[in-house]
Design an enzyme around this catalytic site. Structure first.
Site, PDB file in Angstrom:
ATOM      1  CG  ASP A  13      26.189 -31.688  -5.879  1.00  0.00           C
ATOM      2  OD1 ASP A  13      26.471 -32.195  -4.886  1.00  0.00           O
ATOM      3  OD2 ASP A  13      26.951 -32.771  -6.856  1.00  0.00           O
ATOM      4  CG  HIS A  30      24.965 -33.562   4.956  1.00  0.00           C
ATOM      5  ND1 HIS A  30      25.146 -33.859   3.163  1.00  0.00           N
ATOM      6  CD2 HIS A  30      24.903 -35.174   5.055  1.00  0.00           C
ATOM      7  CE1 HIS A  30      24.739 -34.683   2.455  1.00  0.00           C
ATOM      8  NE2 HIS A  30      25.422 -34.975   3.656  1.00  0.00           N
ATOM      9  CD  GLU A  60      14.654 -36.081  -9.327  1.00  0.00           C
ATOM     10  OE1 GLU A  60      15.294 -35.198  -7.901  1.00  0.00           O
ATOM     11  OE2 GLU A  60      13.784 -36.400  -9.896  1.00  0.00           O
ATOM     12  CG  LEU A 124      18.610 -12.908   2.264  1.00  0.00           C
ATOM     13  CD1 LEU A 124      19.873 -12.251   1.877  1.00  0.00           C
ATOM     14  CD2 LEU A 124      17.981 -14.096   2.442  1.00  0.00           C
ATOM     15  NE  ARG A 181      25.660 -29.911  -9.142  1.00  0.00           N
ATOM     16  CZ  ARG A 181      24.935 -30.618  -9.326  1.00  0.00           C
ATOM     17  NH1 ARG A 181      23.796 -30.423 -10.158  1.00  0.00           N
ATOM     18  NH2 ARG A 181      25.303 -31.927  -8.429  1.00  0.00           N
ATOM     19  NE  ARG A 187      24.551 -34.407 -12.446  1.00  0.00           N
ATOM     20  CZ  ARG A 187      25.520 -34.898 -12.396  1.00  0.00           C
ATOM     21  NH1 ARG A 187      26.665 -35.549 -13.165  1.00  0.00           N
ATOM     22  NH2 ARG A 187      25.959 -35.727 -10.735  1.00  0.00           N
ATOM     23  CB  ILE A 188      19.539 -27.616 -14.545  1.00  0.00           C
ATOM     24  CG1 ILE A 188      20.477 -26.925 -15.229  1.00  0.00           C
ATOM     25  CG2 ILE A 188      19.210 -26.759 -13.378  1.00  0.00           C
ATOM     26  CD1 ILE A 188      20.165 -25.702 -15.780  1.00  0.00           C
TER      27      ILE A 188
HETATM   28  C1  IPE Z   1      21.702 -31.890  -6.023  1.00  0.00           C
HETATM   29  O1  IPE Z   1      22.381 -32.701  -5.956  1.00  0.00           O
HETATM   30  C2  IPE Z   1      20.685 -31.670  -5.333  1.00  0.00           C
HETATM   31  C3  IPE Z   1      20.620 -30.918  -3.616  1.00  0.00           C
HETATM   32  C4  IPE Z   1      22.180 -30.381  -3.751  1.00  0.00           C
HETATM   33  C5  IPE Z   1      19.769 -30.979  -3.178  1.00  0.00           C
HETATM   34  P1  IPE Z   1      22.901 -34.437  -5.885  1.00  0.00           P
HETATM   35  O2  IPE Z   1      24.381 -34.438  -5.448  1.00  0.00           O
HETATM   36  O3  IPE Z   1      21.465 -34.611  -5.369  1.00  0.00           O
HETATM   37  O4  IPE Z   1      22.666 -33.827  -7.447  1.00  0.00           O
HETATM   38  P2  IPE Z   1      23.061 -35.221  -8.116  1.00  0.00           P
HETATM   39  O5  IPE Z   1      22.925 -36.285  -8.195  1.00  0.00           O
HETATM   40  O6  IPE Z   1      24.689 -34.951  -8.023  1.00  0.00           O
HETATM   41  O7  IPE Z   1      22.642 -34.952 -10.127  1.00  0.00           O
HETATM   42  C1  IPE Z   2      25.494 -31.657  -1.665  1.00  0.00           C
HETATM   43  O1  IPE Z   2      26.009 -32.861  -1.027  1.00  0.00           O
HETATM   44  C2  IPE Z   2      23.105 -31.982  -0.562  1.00  0.00           C
HETATM   45  C3  IPE Z   2      22.784 -32.849  -0.102  1.00  0.00           C
HETATM   46  C4  IPE Z   2      22.329 -33.045  -1.662  1.00  0.00           C
HETATM   47  C5  IPE Z   2      21.702 -33.094   1.007  1.00  0.00           C
HETATM   48  P1  IPE Z   2      26.108 -34.387  -1.243  1.00  0.00           P
HETATM   49  O2  IPE Z   2      25.116 -35.041  -0.339  1.00  0.00           O
HETATM   50  O3  IPE Z   2      25.285 -34.331  -2.964  1.00  0.00           O
HETATM   51  O4  IPE Z   2      26.981 -34.517  -1.658  1.00  0.00           O
HETATM   52  P2  IPE Z   2      28.156 -35.291  -2.654  1.00  0.00           P
HETATM   53  O5  IPE Z   2      27.646 -34.719  -4.181  1.00  0.00           O
HETATM   54  O6  IPE Z   2      28.108 -36.734  -2.658  1.00  0.00           O
HETATM   55  O7  IPE Z   2      29.933 -34.804  -3.014  1.00  0.00           O
HETATM   56 MG    MG Z   3      25.760 -34.370  -4.502  1.00  0.00          MG
END
Ligand code: IPE
Ligand code: IPE
Ligand code: MG
Length: 242
Positions: A13, A30, A60, A124, A181, A187-188
């Protein structure tokens, strides 16, 4: 290596915030995240961690603006095409978990090709959670068991943790030992709800594109210092509790 987790599960994240802090489009975050994953896989290969499960796109994440969803899907398509040779050369076996029916056909085809291409590799296992949600996983497992009951091959009273676990997406793989994380949230977010029951949890404020060998070593050091009791009084599985 002693103390090294056998299976690490990672919520990658913070890509968007990493890009925003640099006045770059989210896509740049990304893309940088893909490099961080490459480094992490190489480190896990070196350290002898045999299973890496990463959350690439949650059930989600479909709620994000179509432009962001589109660029993530495009990036996944590109990355699969570009990285699969190098992954295969390193002995990485790629496996996807998630709701494939929700994904576009070209991506599904490339996922299937990547799995077939790497299926004999054993250095792996890289599990990529795509259109995955822990609740989706439990629902699809419930459907599998319900069909078995209707087909007369399973009795409702015979449903136990083993049969439910076997119907989940990560069946045949041991539960994650360590969960990482990045990005500051504790959070999960609907990742491997069932499989994380006894996983050690490690969180960092470091944004995913900045995650590297140092951070992974920190997480592994944290893991090595844990006393995993699994509800018992000692850290020896099956050890005396009196
Ligand atoms: C969790 O990250 C999902 C991925 C990394 C693919 P999110 O950015 O979607 O999670 P929330 O919305 O902050 O909980
Ligand atoms: C995680 O990074 C990747 C995916 C959820 C695909 P985010 O896109 O959630 O990045 P932030 O949390 O907005 O910084
Ligand atoms: Mg995020």
């Amino acid at each position: 290596m002693p103390g090294v987790p056998q299976h690490v599960a990672i919520i990658m994240d913070g890509n968007g915030r990493w890009a925003q802090a640099r006045f770059l489009p989210r896509a740049a975050g990304h893309r940088a995240g893909v490099s961080a994953l490459r480094v992490t896989i190489n480190e896990c290969l070196t350290k002898g961690c045999g299973i890496v499960s990463v959350f690439a796109f949650s059930s989600e994440n479909w709620r994000r603006p179509p432009s962001e969803v589109g660029l993530l899907m495009q990036l996944l398509l590109e990355v699969l095409e570009r990285e699969i040779d190098a992954l295969s050369d390193k002995g990485v076996r790629v496996r996807f978990i998630g709701d494939r029916d929700s994904l576009a056909l070209p991506l599904r085809e490339r996922m299937g090709a990547a799995e077939a291409r790497t299926s004999a590799n054993s250095q792996l296992t890289l599990v990529i959670a795509l259109a995955y949600g822990g609740r989706w996983d439990l629902v699809q497992a419930a459907r599998v068991l319900a069909r078995q009951c209707l087909g007369g091959v399973l009795s409702p009273d015979a449903i136990d943790e083993q049969s439910l676990g076997a119907a989940l997406a990560l069946a045949q793989l041991p539960d994650p030992d360590l969960f990482i994380r990045t990005g500051g949230e504790r959070r999960i977010s609907n990742f491997l709800l069932w499989n994380l029951a006894y996983t050690e949890l490690w969180f960092t404020d470091v944004l995913w594109p900045d995650f590297g060998a140092r951070e992974l070593a920190e997480a592994f050091a944290y893991f090595a210092g844990r006393n995993r009791r699994f509800g018992q009084l000692t850290d020896t599985p099956g050890g005396s509790t009196c």
